[in-house]
Structures are given as C-alpha cells and as structure tokens.
Design a protein around this motif. Structure first.
Motif, PDB file in Angstrom:
ATOM      1  N   ALA A   1     -13.738  -5.614  -2.087  1.00 29.90           N
ATOM      2  CA  ALA A   1     -14.424  -4.379  -2.455  1.00 29.90           C
ATOM      3  C   ALA A   1     -14.408  -3.448  -1.251  1.00 29.90           C
ATOM      4  CB  ALA A   1     -15.859  -4.659  -2.900  1.00 29.90           C
TER       5      ALA A   1
ATOM      6  N   CYS B   1       2.007   2.104  -3.504  1.00 29.73           N
ATOM      7  CA  CYS B   1       0.890   2.646  -4.284  1.00 29.73           C
ATOM      8  C   CYS B   1       0.574   4.074  -3.856  1.00 29.73           C
ATOM      9  CB  CYS B   1      -0.341   1.761  -4.121  1.00 29.73           C
ATOM     10  SG  CYS B   1      -0.166   0.093  -4.804  1.00 29.73           S
TER      11      CYS B   1
ATOM     12  N   THR C   1      -4.465   0.816  -0.270  1.00 25.10           N
ATOM     13  CA  THR C   1      -4.314  -0.632  -0.330  1.00 25.10           C
ATOM     14  C   THR C   1      -3.264  -1.025  -1.354  1.00 25.10           C
ATOM     15  OG1 THR C   1      -5.505  -2.739  -0.573  1.00 25.10           O
ATOM     16  CG2 THR C   1      -6.129  -0.953  -2.070  1.00 25.10           C
TER      17      THR C   1
ATOM     18  N   SER D   1      -4.947 -11.197  -5.695  1.00 31.33           N
ATOM     19  CA  SER D   1      -3.684 -11.027  -4.973  1.00 31.33           C
ATOM     20  C   SER D   1      -3.482 -12.184  -4.005  1.00 31.33           C
ATOM     21  CB  SER D   1      -3.678  -9.710  -4.190  1.00 31.33           C
ATOM     22  OG  SER D   1      -3.647  -8.592  -5.050  1.00 31.33           O
TER      23      SER D   1
ATOM     24  N   LEU E   1      -0.263  -5.527  -6.953  1.00 28.64           N
ATOM     25  CA  LEU E   1      -0.870  -4.262  -7.371  1.00 28.64           C
ATOM     26  C   LEU E   1       0.172  -3.159  -7.481  1.00 28.64           C
ATOM     27  CD1 LEU E   1      -3.376  -2.610  -8.048  1.00 28.64           C
ATOM     28  CD2 LEU E   1      -3.738  -2.279  -5.586  1.00 28.64           C
TER      29      LEU E   1
ATOM     30  N   SER F   1       1.171  -0.753 -10.724  1.00 33.82           N
ATOM     31  CA  SER F   1       0.895   0.685 -10.605  1.00 33.82           C
ATOM     32  C   SER F   1       2.027   1.550 -11.147  1.00 33.82           C
ATOM     33  CB  SER F   1       0.656   1.051  -9.137  1.00 33.82           C
ATOM     34  OG  SER F   1      -0.446   0.346  -8.607  1.00 33.82           O
TER      35      SER F   1
ATOM     36  N   ARG G   1      -5.664  -6.575  -4.518  1.00 35.19           N
ATOM     37  CA  ARG G   1      -6.859  -6.587  -5.351  1.00 35.19           C
ATOM     38  C   ARG G   1      -7.321  -8.038  -5.469  1.00 35.19           C
ATOM     39  NH1 ARG G   1      -3.680  -5.184 -11.047  1.00 35.19           N
ATOM     40  NH2 ARG G   1      -2.073  -6.803 -10.828  1.00 35.19           N
ATOM     41  N   ALA G   2      -8.448  -8.260  -6.112  1.00 36.08           N
ATOM     42  CA  ALA G   2      -8.916  -9.631  -6.319  1.00 36.08           C
ATOM     43  C   ALA G   2      -7.848 -10.413  -7.081  1.00 36.08           C
ATOM     44  CB  ALA G   2     -10.231  -9.630  -7.088  1.00 36.08           C
TER      45      ALA G   2
ATOM     46  N   GLN H   1     -12.407 -12.259  -3.557  1.00 38.81           N
ATOM     47  CA  GLN H   1     -13.193 -11.051  -3.819  1.00 38.81           C
ATOM     48  C   GLN H   1     -12.720  -9.956  -2.872  1.00 38.81           C
ATOM     49  OE1 GLN H   1     -17.471 -11.487  -3.656  1.00 38.81           O
ATOM     50  NE2 GLN H   1     -17.409 -13.557  -4.492  1.00 38.81           N
TER      51      GLN H   1
ATOM     52  N   GLU I   1       0.803  -1.214   0.000  1.00 41.50           N
ATOM     53  CA  GLU I   1       0.000   0.000   0.000  1.00 41.50           C
ATOM     54  C   GLU I   1       0.841   1.271   0.000  1.00 41.50           C
ATOM     55  OE1 GLU I   1      -0.578   2.370   2.520  1.00 41.50           O
ATOM     56  OE2 GLU I   1       0.686   1.481   4.064  1.00 41.50           O
TER      57      GLU I   1
END
Length: 682
Positions: free
Chosen positions: A358, A15, A368, A374, A40, A44, A371-372, A356, A12
């Motif tokens: 969200a 990011c 964060t 990961s 992620l 990025s 993601r889905a 999942q 995180e």
C-alpha cells in the motif's frame, strides 16, 4: 499522433508510459517474459505478447521477438523505456528497417553517445570539460589493466556500452585490479552484451548533477534544468531531486550551457540526460544517457512538462511543443527509489511474493510495477517503486518524502524504505554536505550493528501468529489446545502458557513467546524474555491491525508466508522466522557447516574441490542474482565435504550449495556471503 505503440519494457517504466499513451488516445501494447505473465505492466496494456523465457536475455533483449510482437500487434512505433534495448543502436536500426518508428534518438546518436568512450570524445570536441584516462574502450583484460596502471589510484572501471551504474568498479589498491576487471567485464557482458571497459581517474568527493535535454532533430534543443543524483550507493542512485541542491555561483549556467552545446553537436532528437561530476566550482562530463531516465519524474514535477509526451510528439514528426523561454522551475521535488533489498545485510537483493502493499495517496506520486501477489524474481533489477513528492521548498520536499516512506507498506519482501527514511533525516542531506561516496562511508561505520527487533513488536507478532493459527485451525477450540497456544489449564497463577506458544527468531536471537488467556476486555498477557506486556490486537478495515498496550495505540501491518512473519509499524519493517519447537536446542547454535544460497540465482563458478582444504574467507561458490555477483565464502577453516552445484545451474534461496567439514568439530559455522566490491543492484 501514433495509433498503437509497442512498449518494449516491463515494470514501473512500462506502466508509466502507458499512462501518457492513454491520455493521448494511443493504444499501448506490451511484451512480457514467462516470469511476467501476471505482472502489473502486463495487465496494464490493451494486450501483451509473450517474447520468451524468464531471463532478460531470453525475452526483453531479443530483438527478433520484440519486432515480431510489434508486427503481430500492428504497432506504428516502439518505445524502449530505459535499460534493456533502449540504448542499442542495432535495435533502433532494426525497428526502422521494419517500417516502424523508434521513439528515441537516431541510431547514430545512440552509437556515439551510448558508448562511453565515444561520448567522451564528442564532449571533448564540443569544448566540454572531461576527465583524463583516454577514450578508448577494450574488452581485453590485459589492455584495461595496463591503462589503469598508467593512472594514479584510485581509478574507475566503466562499461563502455552501459549506464545506470551497472558494472562500475572503483579500484583503490593494485592488488584488486585483476579481480575487479574480471567482475566488471562479466557484469557488463551480462547487462549490456558488451564486456568492453574504459578507465578514468576516480574523484573521491564529487557530486553527481545531470541536465535533462530534449531536441526535435531539426536544430531545436532545450534543457529542462538539472537534477541532483549524488545520493548513491555503489554507483546506484537512491534519492534524486530537482532542481539540484545549492550550487556555486555560475555553475548551474555552465552545466546547462555545456549540455546544450553537446546536444546541438549531434542535432539531438528525443529526450536524454547529460551527466556531470561536480567538485567545488569545477565540473566534468561523465556520460550521456540517450533515453528516458529513471528519475525523470522529479523534472516533470518542477516544470509541469510530461517528458514521455515530448518523446512521442518528436518521434511522430512534430516540433518541440515548448520553447526554452517557456520552461520554468517551480518548487522542489524529491524521488526515493524503493527497492527489494535488505539494508541490514549489505543490501542483499530480496526475492519472493509481495503479500501486502500500500502506498500513500495524499500528494505523493507513485510509479510502480508491482501489486499484492506480484513475485519479485532474481531475473530483473530490484526496483519496486518510486515515491515522488513536490513542495515549495527543498526542506519541505524532504519532509514529505520521509512521510511517504513511513506510510508505505510492503510485506513479504524486504525493502530499503526504512534506510531511505533514515538517510533523508541525516544532517548532511539536509544541508547538502554530501558526495557520491557519502552513503558508502556512512555504511562502513561500526555503529551500524545489526539491531534486534523490539520486544513489543515480537510480542505483538507472536500474538498475531497464534491468532492466525487459531483461525486456520478453527476445529481445535478457542485457546484450549496446547498444540495451538501452549496454554494449559492450571498452568500457574500468572495464567501464562506452561511452554512457549511460539519461538520467533530475528537477526540477533530466538525469542520464546509465552501467551496468557485472552481476557474479556480483549487484552492478552504476553511474555517475551523478561518483558511482560498486556496487548490487544484489533483488525482494521484496511487490512491492518491496531495494537494497544500501556495506553498507547500503534498501527501494524502483519503478514505471513510459510514460516516467515512480516511486521511493519512505527515507520520500520521487520521479519521474523517461526522456529519449529523441536529445533529450539539448535536454533541459536553455530550451524552445520552447510553453505546455502542467500537468494534465488544462477551459479557462475565454483572455486574449490571436494576433499581439499579451505580457509575462512575462501570463496567457494560465485552466483549471480538481480545483475549482481554474490560470493559464498567459508566461515571457518576445514575441508570441503560436498559441492552440489555447477556453473549455469539455477538454485532456489536456501539451497545447500556446498558443505565444509572439520576433522575435530562437525558442528561448524554457516556460510558467509560477500558482495564483490563495487557490485550493485539496479
């Protein structure tokens, strides 16, 4: 301003830094380990360069690999983020020697403030109150033990080279001292590459308040006010807020003044945090974190200042873009750290793939690195995301944080979201009647018994499982095969399956789920134990499900991985295991005496010999995962029948590491896993 920056971190925070870089027109270049190729933060970046193997020691802690990546990327500067090499003066020196800019304090500041003993000496010299216990650090266990014995118990063991609560251990009884020193040194060495410890008196009921500082290295130093970080579990912060909860009259001003006095002493460059222990109207210096803090977003929310931008502007030679008189606090902000850990099982770190995920978007800032899809591995800390909210008042901010946690969906990996939501609801949190050990005391209370999954959730999960099985086996015919539903023609007047359609196990028991025939109205009769429900499950456009029964509607999120079934609804998360039908006879039995790894990790040591007797509670194997030591213990008296691992070996979750047999009863209980007192995930 810089043209290209190498971000020498992951998750995180990498990011987060990317976001400011892009706003300022700076090209972000990343690094990644072999475990983070598809992460992620890797995606990025403008580009990302591999720096080694999965473990931090083989990748993110390799100064040579990081500098080679910076050279290959044509970077102007290196941002270390937090953790890893962020407080390593040798890394800062190597970056500068390579002709690059280190985005952080000077190597000398890192050396003096990054070492807990030297930082304490600087605070004392600046006239800032400090705790007793001395300032000398040592990696000699006997020396550390002698210093601890010279102080009244309890005492605190602190890694001299570290931060973030890693490796800190409280010793309350003399008999615990040697084991605690050994564990603290191993954890310090693993996390920071330095086993040296300092010893301090431990203040039982203090608060943890810290001050955000920034300086341009030319004499100008400002503060961005204070943060409350008292809500911790085993020295790991869970909830942070800015400004602090109410403080005694005059204390805030003294904290701010002391932080600035200490920063000016070293002509501070960059951003950092001065941390204090507060008890009543007294305060003592704890440490300086000469880097970006995990909890910096709450300060950004109440001041409107981008702290990462401050770092970048100072590093490229600019003056501070804001003066002290211009810094104002507006409203209140709360941050909740969402971690992959199981609060129901002593916060054991969780690994696996995220099926999942969200997050709420309405007024919630989400930081964060997942993601889905990961994969949460044991190689790094358990932090998945930070949920940050801002409101006009403290009470409103807490309310919004609770709502944000309830609206967060993570399936496939167990998280602490439910625990954090319940924590924020406690009256002691609302009225700020807490201290740094409040959470540990609450967790020790006997009413925290393991709770079974509600039967209506079990019923909905069983029905969804069979719907999913039918979708995966479309050639078997809708609801007509006993191999899919357990239902057979003329199974009885109640139209329920003659045998359980599925067996689902939670922490308390195994549930037999019987299914009826779906009616034309979309409802199905489901029997779990003695509870009969009429349920309808309807797929939603967002991937969730709407469950209706008894005239009530509930939104559920469901996912599966192998035989694991993940359910989230009503602000709570649950995990169930599908039990093979032929295993029903032993599903609730005591077990086989096999000791299994509770999660993926590395074996540190074995403590018993095959053929030798062991007693209930004896430690058989010690392993490490997510920077935390886990001890796998015998649950009963017996003889060690097998030992299938050795130090240094990596094992998967569920791997049998040893077996305990008994002469009179081959059916013996399974293993018990203990966490070393004071151990933590970060």
């Amino acid at each position: 301003m810089f043209r290209r920056i190498l971000i020498a971190n992951r998750g995180e925070i990498a990011c987060r830094i990317v976001r400011t870089c892009r706003r300022l027109g700076i090209a972000p270049i990343g690094v990644h380990s072999s475990a983070d190729r598809d992460a992620l933060h890797t995606a990025s970046m403008d580009s990302s360069i591999g720096v080694g193997g999965a473990s931090a020691a083989d990748s993110y802690l390799r100064i040579d690999a990081i500098l080679d990546a910076a050279r290959r990327a044509g970077a102007d500067a290196v941002h270390p983020g937090y953790g890893f090499l962020a407080e390593n003066p040798a890394f800062a020196e190597a970056v500068e020697a390579a002709g690059l800019v280190f985005i952080g304090p000077t190597p000398e500041t890192l050396r003096r403030f990054g070492h807990k003993g030297e930082a304490k000496a600087e605070a004392r010299a600046a006239g800032v109150p400090v705790l007793g216990g001395g300032e000398e650090a040592s990696a000699d266990a006997d020396v550390v033990a002698a210093r601890a014995r010279a102080l009244p118990l309890p005492v605190l063991l602190k890694p001299a080279a570290g931060g973030g609560g890693k490796g800190m251990h409280v010793v309350r009884h003399a008999g615990e001292l040697q084991a605690a020193i050994g564990t603290a040194m191993r954890e310090a060495s693993s996390a920071f590459g330095d086993a040296a410890l300092i010893v301090e008196p431990y203040v039982e009921r203090g608060r943890h308040v810290e001050v955000q500082i920034a300086g341009d290295g030319r004499g100008e130093v400002i503060h961005l006010y204070e943060r409350e970080c008292t809500l911790q579990r085993r020295h790991q912060k869970l909830i942070e807020e800015a400004p602090a909860a109410p403080l005694p009259a005059g204390l805030r001003e003294r904290l701010l003044d002391d932080a600035l006095r200490l920063a000016r002493r070293l002509d501070y460059r960059g951003v950092g945090t001065v941390e204090f222990l507060v008890a009543g109207d007294r305060h003592w210096f704890l440490e300086v974190n000469p880097r970006l803090q995990v909890e910096h977003p709450v300060t950004e929310e109440v001041t409107g200042i981008d702290i990462v931008e401050l770092m970048l502007r100072v590093a490229c030679g600019e003056r501070l873009p804001v003066r002290q008189a211009d810094v104002r606090v507006s409203g209140h902000a709360v941050e909740a750290r969402l971690c992959a850990e199981d609060a129901a099982h002593d916060f054991l770190p969780a690994t696996g793939s995220i099926e999942q995920i969200a997050f709420p978007s309405d007024g919630v800032r989400v930081e964060t690195g997942v993601r889905a899809g990961s994969v949460v591995t044991p190689h790094y800390d358990s932090l998945l995301a930070k949920l940050v909210v801002h409101a006009p008042s403290r009470d409103e901010a807490i309310d919004r944080a609770q709502s944000a946690l309830a609206a967060t969906r993570v399936l496939g990996v167990t998280t602490n979201a439910d625990f954090l939501r319940r924590l924020l609801a406690r009256p002691e949190v609302r009225d700020a009647g807490f201290h740094t050990r409040s959470i540990d005391e609450w967790l020790a209370r006997p009413e925290r018994a393991t709770q079974a999954v509600p039967l209506d959730i079990v019923a909905a999960a069983g029905l969804w499982w069979m719907l999913d099985e039918r979708a995966r086996a479309s050639d078997c015919g809708a609801w007509s095969g006993a191999d899919v539903t357990g239902w057979q023609l003329q199974a009885g007047d109640d139209a329920l399956s003659a045998v359980p359609a599925v067996l689902l196990r939670d922490a308390a028991s195994v549930h037999e789920v019987y299914l009826g025939i779906p009616g034309p109205d979309g409802f199905t009769t489901v029997l779990v134990g003695a509870q009969r429900l009429r349920l309808a499950l309807r797929a939603q456009a967002d991937g969730g499900w709407q469950c209706e029964h008894g005239g009530e509607l509930q939104t559920l999120a469901l996912a599966r991985r192998g035989t694991s079934l993940f359910v989230q609804g009503g602000g709570a998360s649950h995990q169930l295991e599908v039990v093979p039908y032929l295993a029903r006879a032993t599903a609730g039995s005591a077990g086989s005496g096999e000791l299994r790894a509770p999660m993926m990790g590395t074996i540190l040591a074995t403590h018993a010999e095959v053929g030798r007797p062991v007693r209930a509670g004896d430690v058989v194997v010690t392993m490490e995962s997510m920077k935390m030591e886990l001890k796998i213990c015998a649950e009963h008296d017996g003889v060690l029948a097998s030992l299938s691992v050795s130090p240094g070996q990596t094992v998967e979750r569920g791997r049998v590491v040893a077996g305990v047999g008994a002469e009179t009863d081959p059916g013996v209980p399974g293993p018990r896993t203990e966490r070393e007192p004071g151990a933590q995930t970060s």
